[in-house]
Scaffold this motif. Sequence first.
Motif, PDB file in Angstrom:
ATOM      1  N   MET A  33       0.800  -1.225   0.000  1.00  0.00           N
ATOM      2  CA  MET A  33       0.000   0.000   0.000  1.00  0.00           C
ATOM      3  C   MET A  33       0.833   1.276   0.000  1.00  0.00           C
ATOM      4  O   MET A  33       0.287   2.372  -0.149  1.00  0.00           O
ATOM      5  N   GLY A  34       2.149   1.155   0.190  1.00  0.00           N
ATOM      6  CA  GLY A  34       2.974   2.352   0.264  1.00  0.00           C
ATOM      7  C   GLY A  34       2.683   3.191   1.488  1.00  0.00           C
ATOM      8  O   GLY A  34       2.732   4.436   1.448  1.00  0.00           O
ATOM      9  N   THR A  35       2.413   2.526   2.598  1.00  0.00           N
ATOM     10  CA  THR A  35       2.030   3.201   3.839  1.00  0.00           C
ATOM     11  C   THR A  35       3.006   2.844   4.954  1.00  0.00           C
ATOM     12  O   THR A  35       3.946   2.070   4.758  1.00  0.00           O
ATOM     13  N   ASP A  36       2.743   3.343   6.147  1.00  0.00           N
ATOM     14  CA  ASP A  36       3.560   3.024   7.318  1.00  0.00           C
ATOM     15  C   ASP A  36       2.634   2.930   8.528  1.00  0.00           C
ATOM     16  O   ASP A  36       2.284   3.925   9.156  1.00  0.00           O
ATOM     17  N   THR A  37       2.207   1.705   8.829  1.00  0.00           N
ATOM     18  CA  THR A  37       1.275   1.477   9.935  1.00  0.00           C
ATOM     19  C   THR A  37       1.945   0.848  11.148  1.00  0.00           C
ATOM     20  O   THR A  37       1.262   0.328  12.029  1.00  0.00           O
ATOM     21  N   THR A  38       3.273   0.901  11.200  1.00  0.00           N
ATOM     22  CA  THR A  38       3.980   0.197  12.268  1.00  0.00           C
ATOM     23  C   THR A  38       3.677   0.768  13.648  1.00  0.00           C
ATOM     24  O   THR A  38       3.908   0.086  14.647  1.00  0.00           O
ATOM     25  N   ASN A  39       3.161   2.000  13.729  1.00  0.00           N
ATOM     26  CA  ASN A  39       2.826   2.570  15.033  1.00  0.00           C
ATOM     27  C   ASN A  39       1.352   2.967  15.098  1.00  0.00           C
ATOM     28  O   ASN A  39       0.960   3.790  15.920  1.00  0.00           O
ATOM     29  N   THR A  40       0.542   2.368  14.222  1.00  0.00           N
ATOM     30  CA  THR A  40      -0.873   2.720  14.160  1.00  0.00           C
ATOM     31  C   THR A  40      -1.712   1.677  14.885  1.00  0.00           C
ATOM     32  O   THR A  40      -1.555   0.478  14.666  1.00  0.00           O
TER      33      THR A  40
END
Length: 534
Positions: A364-371
């Motif tokens: 997805m080209g995202t960064d959910t590591t802290n979501t």
Amino acid sequence: MLCETFQEQFNGLAPHVDDDLFSLGLDSIVAISVTLKARRRGLTLSPRMLFTAPTIRQLAASIDAAGPDNPVRSAEYGEVMPLPMVCWLYEHGNYRRFTHTILLQLPAEIDRSSIESMLQLLLDGHDMLRSTLVDTPSGPRLITREPGAVAAADLLTRVELRRPIDAEFHAAITRSARTIIDEIDPRTGAVVRAVWFSGSEEGQVLLLTAHHLAVDVVSWHIMLGEVAEAWRSVSSGEAPKMLPEFTSYRQWSELMWQRATTPEVAAQHEYWVTQVREPDPPLGVRHPDPTRDIWSSLRVTPVVTPVHVTERLLATLTREEGMREFLLAAMTMTIASWRKERGHDPAFGTLIDLEGHGRADAIMGTDTTNTVGWFTSVFPIRLGVGEAAVDVERAEEDPGAARALLDSVATHLAAIPNEGLDYGLLRYIERTPELRAAAEPQIQFNYMGRMDLGGVTGQPWSLLTGPQVDALPIDPEPDLPLHFALIIGALVGASSEGPQLVTNWCWNEALFAPADIDRLTDLWRRSINVLAGE
């Protein structure tokens, strides 16, 4: 700093710079935990980097070559489009109290204001913990609100035990858990509740519960790491530094809805229809029926694999054939054996709803590591079909058959498009008729990872994993429609002797007798043993 990060994650074991981190237990959930620890040290790291550079030496070169960390997107609050798992929950209703609950060891010297300040950091740092549920013409929708909308002081209750004995503490946990879970109601914004126990033999303990609409298993890893690090800072006289949510849950949901209409997702139609097209004979006296089966009919039977067997199977794992592949092969063998004994054809295969953490940032080209949020993806897989069906008796007589089954399972999982991310988009958002008409799998399976790694116990803000956990309800929402005959959750936990595989078999008592589960779990143990080479 990388060596220090991995030493902390691997419980004091310092890997050599050229050690394969996967051989030490790295998996997708551990990778998220390592990423957060590294970022708190100022290192630019992502889970994807860990999978493409599996040694510390390679990883250091990747970090050096990487640019600055992802910028934080501007905060936007409002309506959250429902992800497939959320749509699944909405379909049948009765989910008001559907929660996750944990127990935490608190610092001995803690006071109420300190607990409130730690909880407030979590509430203000994560949008979904401040969400509220509203009804719209399109169905239920979560709405996120600005930091400060929820006050920690309003959700914390204190229980002082009169006697510091385990029996009283156990009873207090059960009683308090039911009480605060009953207070949970997303429609009033009551998403999080907490109870502070003082006076137990365990010292100070916090019971923390959150609605499943706001959290998943990875969310708890994120929050526990944050609050432990914040407490260390406060104890050292420093202001806690919280990592932001680089991609918010609301942003992720919007991107997923946009993805649902793409040709890449539409092209998977036939693949997913094939998984669910063939019959799936009932495992119990009948198929599950969510219009009549509810979670209060769930019973749990834990199966603990001996340490020496666990260590042996861990030593055999590779990146291509990891613990998830191993356990799914064991489940496939178990169900083939069960079907054979009941006079059903094992060649239909084993149809399973497989859970994944769903945080497909590389796609997805995202960064959910802290979501924080409910990202979980669930998708059907059919294993051990036709000649690939192997029952445990055959595997015990012919180890080559067990090996072939494991290979077939690994091959199947490797071929799943985008790790199953898009099935839910077709089923729940695009509402593909063939998928909507198909019966759900009778088995839900979730491998929760290496809980023995980085899960330091006995420290402030660490998980309690002892017998007190058994006092927590397995059916927080007793009236939640039950879609499955079996819900299987497996993890590798820590014991005094070493790592230990623990598999919880949650079963619908309307479909199985206790003797059935005794037989199924015996077949499971034998399948584990034969695949581990015992």
